[in-house]
Scaffold this motif. Structure first.
Motif, short mmCIF file in Angstrom:
data_model
loop_
_atom_site.label_atom_id
_atom_site.label_comp_id
_atom_site.label_asym_id
_atom_site.label_seq_id
_atom_site.Cartn_x
_atom_site.Cartn_y
_atom_site.Cartn_z
N SER A 48 -1.09 0.35 -6.10
CA SER A 48 -1.51 1.50 -5.75
C SER A 48 -2.39 2.14 -6.71
CB SER A 48 -0.36 2.74 -5.42
OG SER A 48 0.63 2.03 -4.34
N SER A 83 -0.89 7.75 -10.72
CA SER A 83 -0.27 6.36 -10.08
C SER A 83 -0.45 5.32 -11.05
CB SER A 83 -1.35 6.00 -8.79
OG SER A 83 -2.62 5.96 -9.41
N TRP A 101 -3.46 7.10 -3.54
CA TRP A 101 -1.96 6.40 -3.20
C TRP A 101 -1.13 6.76 -4.29
CZ3 TRP A 101 -6.24 4.26 -0.93
CH2 TRP A 101 -6.38 4.04 0.29
N CYS A 159 2.44 5.98 -6.41
CA CYS A 159 2.75 4.66 -6.98
C CYS A 159 3.79 4.07 -6.07
CB CYS A 159 2.91 4.83 -8.44
SG CYS A 159 4.36 5.80 -8.76
N PRO A 190 -0.54 0.78 -0.57
CA PRO A 190 -2.00 1.01 -0.19
C PRO A 190 -2.55 0.20 0.84
CG PRO A 190 -2.35 -0.61 -2.23
CD PRO A 190 -0.82 -0.26 -1.86
N PRO A 218 4.60 -1.15 -2.42
CA PRO A 218 4.63 0.12 -3.49
C PRO A 218 5.00 -0.62 -4.75
CG PRO A 218 6.22 0.52 -1.86
CD PRO A 218 5.98 -0.71 -1.81
#
Length: 1323
Positions: free
Chosen positions: A115, A173, A243, A245, A249, A255
């Protein structure tokens, strides 16, 4: 809220008005702000990745097609339209290629969190290629550049407008992304001067847009627009998707892991804190326990005493005590005593009749065994002394050394400037900062001089001149290191140990302020961003050390608060040297250079002592100082033994008149007795040396004292009994000696046999030093008894012959007339004991007080014993004048991080399988309970785990290195190198090559786990890839020694390095070991559940200190067990030799136990910690206590006095005087001399502890034991009648036992009236 938004909009509008609106007049969707490349920025002098700046072009976006579109999809997938929609961009192929390199560079660091990596790539993709670029970008400065196309405007600065929420989401993120190689955060390299700790969204973006960071070719002014604010002039802040974390994505992407993203973490239950001290409510449990035990025993004693008094008053009639019935126990006791006495009598008579033959045989036997000393090996290695070869720590050390080599050797210097005033520095870049007194340019230049001297230092070892480069640890060039490759961590390494760079200055403007930047600005930047290759100041210097690695501030600075490194009170220089096995010639090389290191730094300390405080150490320092102080304290031990010898020589004689002093003297006999003791010690050590058992210095220091105490006691008992015994009519000298030996030998046998079995059981200890000591002591005491029964009896016979001939002692050629009469010898101690001491001690009012007092002392001793600290701090091993004490003090005061701790995996684990990889790593897609993730959880609770910095992970960095978005893992496609590794610094891919089919191709075709075959193929490439700016994830230096593989590439072992928090005491080191083992066991159980993992696979923690501190995990239980085992033979032997008499045996065990409890209490009061050295002394204390107790108990058991009180008095007078003269007065003078030793170890564990043992044993043997026996001792035992040959009976047929024909008792009894005579007979 609206008014705030309006105000923000007005401010932004004013900023736009000040900008040059003509450079970006159109702010409209589908329009660019710049396009194409216009050469290098003339305002940037140094760039780590040279790249071109764009050209001003406020024109419509261009359509992306063909190979360009494919490349765009690979780099900026979110800019590619879905379906059949046309994709427009504001960048050309050259810009996109440069963007690819930048994304690859950041991807190397951020790819472990998909992410973050995607969001960060989108940040640059939008800035460079977004078709709506003009909406959020406003070019503010441009310069004319001449190119082939003519003169063009090159962008050198622009404004970039982001919506606040979008920017915060980007930052959030990436905020927690880790750098596995350092245990720190990626933001440490991406937030400039602030580092990860002080980084914010604005600061993070400002660093990305700073043209001085070495990566950005122009200045970007990021403007974060609050939500709902309109900047005006057509500007629309970028608010693209970001996005979180904890979101993947893409559909096929995971993740971020818990280690990189707090939001991905499951709830973590805090581990339980270490158990609190034993408490009962709010009270100290040990104190309550001691009080309860004392109250209980005191109550039982007082009740029993009251009942006894009532019964005595009721049944009392003043008549002579009745003779007890002859029970089985009495008959057995008498029979056993008679058999022993008869045997010893015959033996003594035989030896006294042939003294020269016996002496020759005894000397030959002792000398023959002592010849084994020629093969004696002295063990000085602490590992060999205190850690058993089969112990877990030793086995783990052997495994670690086999696969990774011995732990690096550390040579360290800690410099402070006491009294030096600090200063305040107003930096044009960083603002006001405080600098401590030690952080000044003169001090840094002095440290540079020191390091230059050390770099040039050489040592002559044999015929080789050893330099630093011969033995230093060079992580990035291990095969052929130069001086600059040596790993030296110091603050001056931020300037590459270059005095010119330290003195560099430059003019810099920042936010409208112009000033001069110098070493302080560079230092401020580097301590917050130690991984930077270029600072953001006009100095444009690298923060990397001369050898190519980073210098982390928590290693180079000490005594700072938080992250205020510039306020550090201490500067630390650390030289890491290779360690070699002791049989490797290079081991002598490193020892030689370390000696030179100590000389150079010692001279530096003396030169700069007026201004600087310098503490230092080398790896060899600890052993050197111990050996030095041992050598210096040898004279102290010699004087100690000499004092003991002189005392024995003088005290053994019984002098009658001044004229006969030289005749009555026993110097020769005393020296002979000492020779017997030393012969036993040497013979025991020689025999064990012949058997291959090594000895140690502690044996040389303790065993002679112990055997002297035992041997001298026996000597005094035997000689004084002979002096006090009158020869019977018709008895020859030889028969007289045999009869006296028969009287005292059973008691000597009882003590010696108890001690021998006690020490043999003590040899069951797992600690080599304790085991060797116990075996040596057992054998020495056994040989001492045998030599005393032979050699010393023969010496006494010769001395008696000399004395009867009136010959002088020592010079037996001269003498007095043979007929010169000999009167009774002068005595001091026995009359005092008989006339004053025993009447007071055994008075009816005194006895209960003594019992209650000693009960209280025992219970209080138990309470204090439970508070004795366990361990041995390093400082105690040093003499008081050692330079190491200053170093330890500085280390404990200033060190901000502990020693590295490795979590080591054994063979059999399949790292190459997907399940195996995921159970180790901590990046996206890894198991939440993986090895590295579990360690990271533990670092959240350093008070329990003792870990401060998470583990470095070669698996995580290997996966990042394989990531195809970077340029780390690549393969040559053509030519002679086809199929081989392509370094990141060579062979660019062809333009438009999106799949890597050009010169070098990426190793993996997508972001996925490698197959087992790929894992095995690429891992060696990774481990030997040198880190560069293009690929910071190369494993050389960080991981090349972290994986041990065989010739087939099979992983035999691997290690993951974490850091402990600073540890100050041995208790903390022991707690850290216990916590690390618990953590490793948890990890082991997790990894064993991975398919294919063998059940014998383990993970264990290792650091250099564990092998020393493992003993403290079990030393309490092992010590208690050893001491308990030592008490068992004492009880059994007493029980058997005293004719199955449980009362005497119980009294012996109670007294010895109380001696140990009181000794433990005194240890707590006198700051004597408990450890293996103390355990050796406590085991010896059991042996000495047997001497204090068993002789008196034996004399009491065989006494024929009519009552317990009278028997206790007789035993105290007869044996007490000999015990005082033979044990206490033998030990005390020698122990007192040890108070002058330089070594704290000797002062604490030999002076203090032996003094405690002697005084406590004396008090219990001479005060408590007689009173205890007067209460619970066995009743009088009378033989059934006269037996021919029983030398223990007088003519009336009554058994005198041990020296019961004492004239003092006869005088006493005759002088008493009838009423008084009945008092001592009561029980």
């Amino acid at each position: 809220m609206r008014r705030c938004a309006a105000l923000a909009g007005a401010v932004l509008g004013a900023l736009l008005a000040l900008a040059a609106p003509s450079l970006t007049p159109v702010h409209r969707a589908g329009y660019c702000a710049f396009y194409g490349e216009c050469g290098r920025n003339p305002e940037v002098n140094v760039s780590l990745l040279p790249s071109n700046v764009p050209c001003v072009s406020n024109t419509p976006a261009r359509e992306a097609t063909g190979a360009f579109l494919s490349l765009l999809r690979a780099i900026c997938p979110d800019l590619v339209r879905d379906g059949n929609e046309t994709t427009f961009v504001c960048c050309n192929l050259a810009q996109l290629s440069t963007l690819r390199l930048n994304v690859a560079l950041s991807g190397t660091v951020l790819a472990r969190c998909p992410s973050c990596a995607r969001n960060f790539a989108n940040l640059h993709c939008n800035n460079v290629c977004s078709p709506d670029q003009s909406l959020f970008i406003n070019v503010t400065r441009a310069v004319n550049q001449t190119a082939a196309e003519g003169t063009q405007l090159a962008v050198v600065e622009y404004q970039c407008f982001y919506q606040q929420d979008y920017a915060d989401a980007l930052f959030s993120s990436c905020h927690g992304v880790r750098l596995p190689a350092t245990g720190g955060y990626a933001l440490d390299t991406m937030c400039g001067r602030y580092g990860a700790q002080l980084c914010t969204t604005q600061r993070w973006l400002d660093f990305q847009g700073d043209r001085n960071n070495g990566l950005t070719p122009l200045q970007i002014d990021f403007q974060l627009v609050p939500n709902g604010t309109d900047p005006g002039d057509g500007i629309v802040p970028l608010a693209s998707r970001a996005w979180r974390c904890d979101q993947g994505p893409g559909a096929d992407e995971e993740p971020c892991s818990c280690q990189d993203c707090a939001e991905s973490c499951p709830p973590v239950v805090a581990p339980t804190n270490p158990p609190p001290p034993f408490q009962l409510g709010s009270a100290d449990g040990a104190l309550v326990l001691g009080a309860v035990l004392f109250s209980l025993f005191a109550f039982i004693f007082i009740v029993a005493l009251l009942c006894r008094c009532r019964r005595s008053k009721k049944d009392f009639t003043p008549q002579p005590a009745a003779v007890p019935a002859k029970g089985c126990s009495a008959r057995l006791s008498h029979a056993s005593h008679r058999v022993l006495a008869a045997g010893f009598r015959r033996w003594g008579t035989l030896v006294a009749g042939h003294p020269l033959v016996v002496l020759v045989v005894a000397a030959a036997a002792a000398g023959g065994l002592s010849a084994g000393l020629a093969t004696l090996r002295l063990t000085t290695d602490p590992v060999e002394l205190w850690s058993a070869p089969n112990s877990r720590a030793r086995q783990e050390k052997a495994f670690y050394d086999q696969h990774f080599g011995p732990f690096l050797r550390t040579n360290q210097v800690i410099v402070t400037a006491p009294g030096a005033p600090g200063s305040s520095y107003d930096s044009v870049v960083f603002g006001a900062k405080n600098f401590s007194g030690v952080l000044s340019e003169p001090v840094l230049r002095v440290l540079l001089e020191l390091q230059e001297q050390l770099a040039g230092a050489t040592a002559q070892v044999g015929d080789r001149e050893v330099t630093l480069s011969d033995i230093c640890y060079a992580p990035l060039n291990p095969s052929a290191p130069a001086l600059g490759d040596c790993c030296v961590n110091s603050v001056t390494q931020y300037f590459q140990n270059n005095g010119t760079l330290l003195g560099a200055t430059a003019t810099q403007s920042d936010k409208g302020t112009t000033g001069t930047v110098d070493w302080r600005d560079h230092l401020i930047y580097c301590v917050n961003s130690p991984l930077s290759f270029k600072d953001i100041t006009a100095l444009e210097l690298s923060c990397m050390a001369e050898y190519g690695g980073p210098v982390f501030p928590y290693i180079a600075f000490g005594g700072y608060s938080g992250s205020e490194y510039t306020e550090a009170e201490a500067l630390i220089i650390t030289y890491s040297l290779n360690n070699f096995p002791r049989d490797d010639p290079r081991h002598q090389w490193v020892l030689g250079w370390e000696s030179r290191f100590l000389e150079v730094v010692g001279e530096f300390q003396r030169t700069h002592s007026p201004n600087l405080s310098v503490a230092f150490m080398a790896e060899r320092s600890l052993e050197d100082e111990i050996n030095r102080t041992t050598g210096e304290d040898i004279p102290i031990f010699a004087v100690s033994y000499l004092v003991v010898f002189v005392y024995i020589a003088l005290a053994l004689g019984e002098y009658t008149t001044w004229r006969r002093v030289l005749v009555d003297s026993k110097v020769t006999l005393a020296l002979g007795g000492i020779a017997v003791v030393l012969g036993a010690v040497f013979a025991s050590m020689g025999l064990l040396a012949l058997l291959g058992l090594p000895s140690s210095l502690i044996i040389l220091e303790v065993v002679p004292f112990l055997v002297l105490a035992v041997g001298a006691d026996n000597i005094f008992i035997f000689v004084q009994e002979y002096q006090q015994s009158q020869r019977e009519p018709g008895e020859t000298r030889e028969q007289h000696i045999g009869r006296v030996l028969a009287q005292v030998a059973p008691s000597m046998l009882l003590c010696s046999l108890s001690e021998v079995i006690c020490f043999l059981l003590g040899a069951l200890s797992s600690m080599p030093a304790v085991r060797t000591f116990a075996l040596t002591a057992a054998l020495a005491i056994a040989l001492d008894f045998l030599l005393q029964m032979s050699g010393f009896v023969a010496l006494l016979a010769l001395d008696a012959r000399r004395q009867e001939a009136a010959r002088f002692d020592v010079c037996c050629c001269c003498g007095l007339e043979k007929g010169d009469p000999r009167g009774p010898g002068g005595r001091l101690l026995r009359p005092l004991l008989r006339r004053y001491y025993t009447p007071v001690l055994l008075h009816p009012l005194a006895r209960p007080v003594v019992v209650l007092l000693f009960l209280f002392l025992a219970c209080f001793g138990l309470y204090l014993t439970l508070h004795v600290p366990v361990g041995l701090d390093q400082e105690l091993a040093m003499p008081k004048d050692s330079y190491m004490l200053q170093y330890f003090s500085a280390l404990n005061k200033y060190l901000e991080v502990g020693v590295p701790t490795y979590f080591v995996t054994t063979g059999g684990y399949n790292f190459s399988s997907t399940n195996g990889t995921n159970a180790i790593c901590s990046s996206a897609g890894c198991d939440p309970d993986s090895l590295t993730q579990t360690i990271q959880y533990a670092t959240r609770f350093p008070n329990v785990s003792y870990l401060a910095i998470p583990a470095t992970s070669w698996v995580d960095d290997f996966l990042d290195w394989l990531n195809p978005t970077g340029r780390c893992c690549r393969i040559h496609q053509f030519g002679e190198l086809a199929g081989q590794f392509c370094p990141s610094t060579s062979g660019e891919r062809a333009p438009g090559d999106t799949r890597g089919t050009g010169v070098c191709s990426v190793c993996l075709d997508g972001q996925r786990r490698p197959t087992p075959e790929e894992f095995d193929q690429f891992l060696p490439w990774f481990l030997h890839d040198r880190p560069t700016l293009q690929c910071a994830k190369g494993g050389l230096g960080a991981y090349d020694t972290a994986v041990s593989m065989d010739a087939n590439g099979t992983i035999l072992a691997s290690r993951f390095m974490a850091y402990q928090r600073p540890l100050r005491t041995s208790q903390e080191y022991t707690g850290a070991l216990r916590a690390a083992r618990a953590l490793a066991e948890e990890i082991t159980q997790t990894l064993r559940r991975v398919p294919g993992t063998p059940p014998e696979f383990t993970v264990f923690p290792y650091t250099v200190t564990y092998v020393y501190y493992e003993q403290y995990l079990t030393v309490v239980a092992e010590g208690a067990g050893t001491l308990a085992l030592c008490l068992v033979p004492t009880f059994i032997v007493s029980f058997l030799l005293l004719g199955m008499d449980p009362r005497s045996s119980i009294a012996t065990i109670i007294t010895i136990t109380m001696i140990l409890l009181d000794t433990g209490g005194a240890m707590a009061l006198w700051d004597v910690p408990y450890n293996a050295v103390a355990l050796i002394n406590l085991v010896a204390a059991v042996g000495i206590s047997v001497e204090f107790v068993s002789h008196i108990t034996c004399a009491f058991a065989h006494s024929t006095q009519p009552g317990r009180v009278a028997r206790a008095a007789e035993a105290t007078v007869n044996m007490g005087s000999k015990v005082v003269a033979g044990v206490a007065m033998t030990n005390l003078p020698g122990v007192a001399v040890l108070a002058f030793a330089k070594a704290q170890l000797i002062q604490i564990f030999f002076f203090r502890l032996n003094l405690i043992i002697t005084l406590v044993g004396l008090a219990h043997g001479l005060v408590f034991l007689p009173v205890l026996l007067s209460y619970i001792g066995p009743g009088p035992r009378m033989p059934s009648g006269n037996t021919s040959g029983d030398m223990g009976q007088d003519p009336a047929g009554q058994d005198k036992g041990l020296a019961l024909g004492n004239p003092y008792f006869k005088d006493k009894d005759q002088s008493k009236d009838k009423h008084k005579a009945t008092v001592p007979t009561q029980d």
